[in-house]
Write a protein that holds these residues in place. Structure first.
Motif, short mmCIF file in Angstrom:
data_model
loop_
_atom_site.label_atom_id
_atom_site.label_comp_id
_atom_site.label_asym_id
_atom_site.label_seq_id
_atom_site.Cartn_x
_atom_site.Cartn_y
_atom_site.Cartn_z
N LEU A 1 3.05 6.79 -13.44
CA LEU A 1 3.86 5.95 -12.95
C LEU A 1 5.52 4.65 -13.67
O LEU A 1 5.46 5.48 -14.93
N ASN A 2 6.52 5.04 -13.26
CA ASN A 2 7.42 5.13 -13.61
C ASN A 2 8.14 3.49 -13.62
O ASN A 2 8.18 2.70 -13.41
N ARG A 3 8.30 3.72 -15.19
CA ARG A 3 8.10 2.48 -16.21
C ARG A 3 9.92 1.92 -15.96
O ARG A 3 9.58 1.72 -17.08
N GLU A 4 10.70 2.72 -15.70
CA GLU A 4 11.88 2.37 -15.13
C GLU A 4 12.41 1.20 -13.84
O GLU A 4 13.32 1.15 -14.14
N ASP A 5 11.46 1.71 -13.38
CA ASP A 5 11.47 0.63 -11.76
C ASP A 5 10.42 -0.31 -11.90
O ASP A 5 8.87 -0.07 -12.93
N VAL A 6 11.27 -1.98 -11.35
CA VAL A 6 10.01 -2.89 -11.37
C VAL A 6 9.25 -3.33 -10.41
O VAL A 6 8.17 -3.81 -10.92
N VAL A 7 9.09 -2.66 -10.02
CA VAL A 7 7.72 -2.55 -9.09
C VAL A 7 6.11 -1.65 -9.66
O VAL A 7 5.46 -2.46 -10.04
N THR A 8 6.30 -0.81 -10.50
CA THR A 8 5.17 -0.61 -11.69
C THR A 8 6.49 0.08 -13.12
O THR A 8 4.65 0.05 -13.66
N SER A 9 6.23 -1.19 -13.89
CA SER A 9 6.67 -1.17 -14.93
C SER A 9 6.02 -1.85 -15.89
O SER A 9 5.76 -1.03 -16.67
N ASN A 10 5.16 -2.99 -15.45
CA ASN A 10 4.07 -2.98 -15.71
C ASN A 10 2.90 -2.98 -15.84
O ASN A 10 1.38 -4.19 -15.48
N LEU A 11 2.33 -1.77 -14.72
CA LEU A 11 1.24 -1.68 -14.12
C LEU A 11 0.71 -0.39 -14.96
O LEU A 11 1.25 0.35 -15.62
N GLU A 12 -0.83 -0.86 -15.12
CA GLU A 12 -1.64 -0.16 -15.70
C GLU A 12 -2.79 1.09 -15.41
O GLU A 12 -2.37 2.22 -15.46
N LEU A 13 -3.28 0.67 -14.07
CA LEU A 13 -3.92 1.42 -13.69
C LEU A 13 -3.71 1.16 -11.88
O LEU A 13 -3.76 0.26 -11.61
N VAL A 14 -3.87 2.09 -10.81
CA VAL A 14 -3.60 2.38 -9.68
C VAL A 14 -4.81 3.65 -9.09
O VAL A 14 -4.67 4.47 -9.36
N ASN A 15 -5.37 2.40 -8.56
CA ASN A 15 -6.65 3.25 -8.03
C ASN A 15 -6.31 3.82 -6.11
O ASN A 15 -5.77 3.06 -5.12
N GLY A 16 -6.44 5.08 -6.21
CA GLY A 16 -6.33 5.27 -4.46
C GLY A 16 -7.52 6.73 -4.16
O GLY A 16 -8.02 7.55 -4.95
#
Length: 622
Positions: A327-342
Motif C-alpha cells: 500500500l502506498n504510504r505517500e498517499d493519504v488514501v492508503t497511508s494508514n491502512l494495514e490490510l486490504v482483502n480482495g
C-alpha cells in the motif's frame, strides 16, 4: 583614528542590522523564505487555493498543554512545528482566519472547552496528566470541525489534515454522493435463503457521512447535484448514462470506480454461469486507462488460506491480502491502512499514448502473474490455480490507482436520444484534470472480506478484521474535498536525526532513571493505600470518614501530588541538557554567526584599504 573608524563601522553595522530586523518584522512579515529541505514550513499551492476560497471568517483554536508537557521535548518540538504552520495559514488567509493558541491547564475553563469540542486528552508520560494537542475550528454559522490529536506519526499529512478542516469550515453544505450500481447494497430478503440480510457495512458507513442517492444502470443520467460519483461493478449502462458520466468527468467531477474482471460476491448473477462476471466500463479506454478486465491477478505470496468443501485448508492465489508493504504510504488514501482483502483483481496501467498520470495506491507482490479471466472463472480448484503460478513472468502489478491529468471525452457530441437531449448542457470534449480513483476489484466491498457482524441485544455490532472499509471512506473523503485538497500530497518531515542530542538523552536517562523509578514506586504505593482506604469506606457503607481516616486520606492525596510534582521535575531534568544545547545553538545562529560574519567583512575591508593605500604610496614614489 583607525580605531575610531573601526568602532563607527561596527556601530553602523549594528544599527543597520537592528533596522533591518525592525523593517522585517513590521513590513515584511508576510514575505518568508522556507529553506528547509521539504519546504515543511510553507503551504502548497493547493492549500493556498483553499484559503483563497474562504468566504466567511474562520476561528482556529489550537489547544496544546504547554504546562503539562514540561520535559516532553519531542512532543513540544512537534507542537512548535504545528503552531508555526497554523500561523502560516493565518498569515496567508488575508485576515479570514483567526488563530487562538490555548493552554488547557487541568481543571480550567479552557480544559472544559477542549472537552466540549471533543478533543482527546491523552495520558502521556509517567505523571498521568492529560495532554491536549488538537485543533478546533468554527465558522460564522457555528459549524465546528476538529482534529482530536495531532499524531506525530501522521506528520507527513499534517498540511492535508489542516487544509481539509479549513475546507470543511468554508464549505458547510453537505456532500452529495451518488452510488451507481445494480448490486443490492441496502440488504433485504435474500431470494436464495429467504432470510433478511442487513445493508452492506460500507454503505451504512457512507450514509453516516454523506447524503447518498443510489441509481442503477437503467438511469438516464446522474443527478445534477452530484459532488462525488461512486460506480460499483458497472454493467449494461445505457448510452445516455455513459455520456452523463463522461461529461461529469470532463467537468472535473470526482469519480471513485470499482471494476472487477470476475465479481464473485453476487450469488444470483453467478448461478448457472460459466463465464466471468466482469464489469463493463468502456469509458476508461477512451480516457487513456487500460483496466485489463479480461485478466485476473494471481499472487503466490499474498494468497489467503481458505477452507475447501472437503474441510481442508489451502492457499488461494486469487484471493489476496494486501499488507502495508503493498500500500502506498505517500498517499493519504492508503497511508494508514494495514490490510486490504480482495479477490480476482485486474491489472491497471495507462493506455498507450495516454497523457494521464498514474499514482499507484496498491500493488501486488513481485510474485504475481496475469491469467485469463475466463479460465480463472472456470477453475474452482485452488491447487490448479497454484499450478498457474509456475511462470517465469512474475511481476509487480498495480491493483488500485489514482489517475489525474488531461483526458479526452469518449463522445464527440451528445447522443441523439430524448433522454440525452434533456441533459441541457454544452458538450465538453476535453478536461485538463481528470479526478479518478480506480480499484480493480469490487469483491473487497463485500462484508465477508473485511468485517463480521453480530447482533448484541438488538444492536448490530461490526468487528472489522481488515481495512477495506477505511480504504473506501478515505477515498470518498479525499474526493469529496475540493480539487485543491485532492492535489495536496504528503509533505516531508521536519525532524532530522541529531546524534549529539541522542547521546545527551541516553546519558541523562542513565543519570536520572534510578530517581524516577523510586518516585514511581512511591506513587504506586500511595495510590494502593488510597485504594485500600476507599475500599474500607465502601465496605463499611459509611458516607463520611472518621477524622483519622480523613487525615490519612488528605495526607495520601498531598503525598501523591508532591510525588507527581517531583516526577515532573525529574522529567524536566532529563531534558535540561538537550534544552541547553538548543539554547547554545540558537545563540550560535542568532548572535555569534552574525558577529563572525561582520568581523570577517570588517577584516576584509581593512585589508583592502591597506592594499589600496600601499598601491597609492607606490604610485607616488614612482
Amino acid at each position: 583614528m583607525q580605531k575610531l573608524i573601526a568602532f563607527l563601522t561596527l556601530l553602523l553595522l549594528a544599527v543597520l542590522c537592528l533596522g533591518l530586523v525592525v523593517i522585517n518584522n513590521e513590513m515584511l512579515g508576510d514575505y518568508r523564505i522556507d529553506l528547509t529541505e521539504d519546504k515543511v514550513y510553507s503551504l502548497s499551492e493547493g492549500s493556498q487555493r483553499v484559503l483563497n476560497d474562504i468566504d466567511e471568517p474562520i476561528v482556529l483554536n489550537f489547544y496544546f498543554s504547554d504546562t503539562a508537557s514540561k520535559g516532553m521535548t519531542s512532543l513540544r518540538n512537534y507542537a512548535n512545528r504545528v503552531q508555526s504552520l497554523l500561523e502560516e495559514y493565518e498569515s496567508r488567509a488575508n485576515g479570514k482566519i483567526t488563530l487562538n493558541v490555548i493552554d488547557p491547564e487541568p481543571f480550567s475553563e479552557a480544559e472544559d472547552r477542549a472537552n466540549q469540542f471533543g478533543l482527546t486528552g491523552a495520558t502521556l508520560g509517567p505523571v498521568g496528566d492529560a495532554i491536549y494537542f488538537g485543533l478546533a475550528g468554527t465558522n460564522a454559522v457555528d459549524s465546528q470541525f476538529t482534529i482530536n490529536f495531532f499524531d506525530p506519526q501522521k506528520e507527513r499529512f499534517l498540511e492535508y489534515d489542516i487544509s481539509k478542516l479549513i475546507y470543511q469550515l468554508s464549505e458547510p453544505e453537505p456532500v452529495q454522493l451518488t452510488l451507481l450500481t445494480d448490486i443490492n447494497l441496502m440488504g433485504g430478503q435474500n431470494p436464495m435463503s429467504g432470510q433478511v440480510t442487513p445493508a452492506m457495512t460500507f454503505y451504512s458507513q457512507l450514509g453516516q457521512l454523506y447524503e447518498i442517492t443510489t441509481i442503477g444502470s437503467d438511469a438516464a443520467q446522474i443527478p445534477e447535484n452530484t459532488d462525488v460519483l461512486v460506480v460499483i461493478h458497472p454493467q449494461n449502462l445505457s448510452e445516455s448514462l455513459q455520456y452523463s458520466i463522461d461529461q461529469f468527468a470532463m467537468r472535473q467531477g470526482r469519480i471513485l470506480l470499482f471494476v472487477d474482471p470476475h465479481y464473485e460476491s453476487d450469488a444470483m448473477a453467478m448461478m448457472g454461469s460459466l463465464q466471468a462476471n466482469k464489469s463493463d466500463f468502456g469509458l476508461l479506454e477512451s480516457w487513456g486507462i487500460d483496466a485489463g478486465l479480461d485478466s485476473v491477478i494471481l499472487d503466490g505470496r499474498l494468497g489467503l488460506d481458505i477452507r475447501t468443501p472437503e474441510g481442508a485448508v489451502t492457499r488461494h492465489p486469487g484471493i489476496i491480502g494486501l499488507t502495508g508493504e503493498q500500500l502506498n504510504r505517500e498517499d493519504v488514501v492508503t497511508s494508514n491502512l494495514e490490510l486490504v482483502n480482495g479477490s480476482s483483481f485486474a491489472p491497471l496501467k495507462l493506455a498507450e499514448g495516454s497523457n494521464l498520470t498514474l499514482t499507484p495506491l496498491a500493488y501486488s507482490s513481485a510474485d504475481a502473474v496475469i491469467v485469463d479471466g475466463a479460465e480463472y472463472a472456470l477453475t474452482q480448484d485452488p491447487q490448479a490455480l497454484q499450478r498457474m503460478l509456475d511462470s517465469s513472468e512474475t511481476q509487480r502489478i498495480t491493483l488500485a490507482a489514482r489517475f489525474s491529468g488531461p483526458a479526452t471525452s469518449a463522445f464527440t457530441q451528445a447522443p441523439a436520444t430524448e433522454s440525452a437531449s434533456e441533459l441541457n448542457m454544452a458538450h465538453v470534449s476535453r478536461t485538463t484534470k481528470l479526478n479518478l480513483i480506480v480499484f480493480s476489484d469490487a469483491d473487497l466491498l463485500a462484508d465477508r472480506f473485511w468485517v463480521q457482524q453480530a447482533n448484541f441485544f438488538g444492536e448490530t455490532i461490526y468487528t472489522p478484521f481488515a481495512n477495506n472499509g477505511d480504504a473506501i471512506i478515505n477515498a470518498s473523503e479525499n474526493l469529496a474535498g475540493s480539487d485543491a485538497l485532492i492535489s495536496i500530497r504528503g509533505r516531508g518531515t521536519y525532524a532530522r536525526p541529531f546524534e549529539q542530542v541522542q547521546a545527551l538523552q541516553v546519558a541523562a536517562e542513565a543519570r536520572f532513571r534510578e530517581q524516577e523509578e523510586r518516585l514511581q514506586n512511591q506513587l504506586q504505593q500511595t495510590e494502593e493505600q488510597l485504594a485500600q482506604l476507599q475500599n474500607v469506606q465502601t465496605e463499611s457503607g459509611a458516607l463520611t470518614l472518621t477524622p483519622e481516616q480523613q487525615a490519612a486520606l488528605d495526607t495520601f492525596i498531598a503525598q501523591r501530588n508532591e510525588i507527581r510534582r517531583e516526577l515532573r521535575d525529574v522529567r524536566y531534568q532529563l531534558e535540561r541538557d538537550i534544552d541547553q544545547l538548543g539554547n547554545y545553538l540558537k545563540l550560535l545562529n542568532i548572535a555569534i554567526s552574525p558577529l563572525l560574519l561582520v568581523t570577517v567583512l570588517w577584516g576584509l575591508a581593512r585589508l583592502l584599504r591597506r592594499r589600496a593605500g600601499k598601491k597609492t604610496l607606490e604610485a607616488i614614489g614612482s
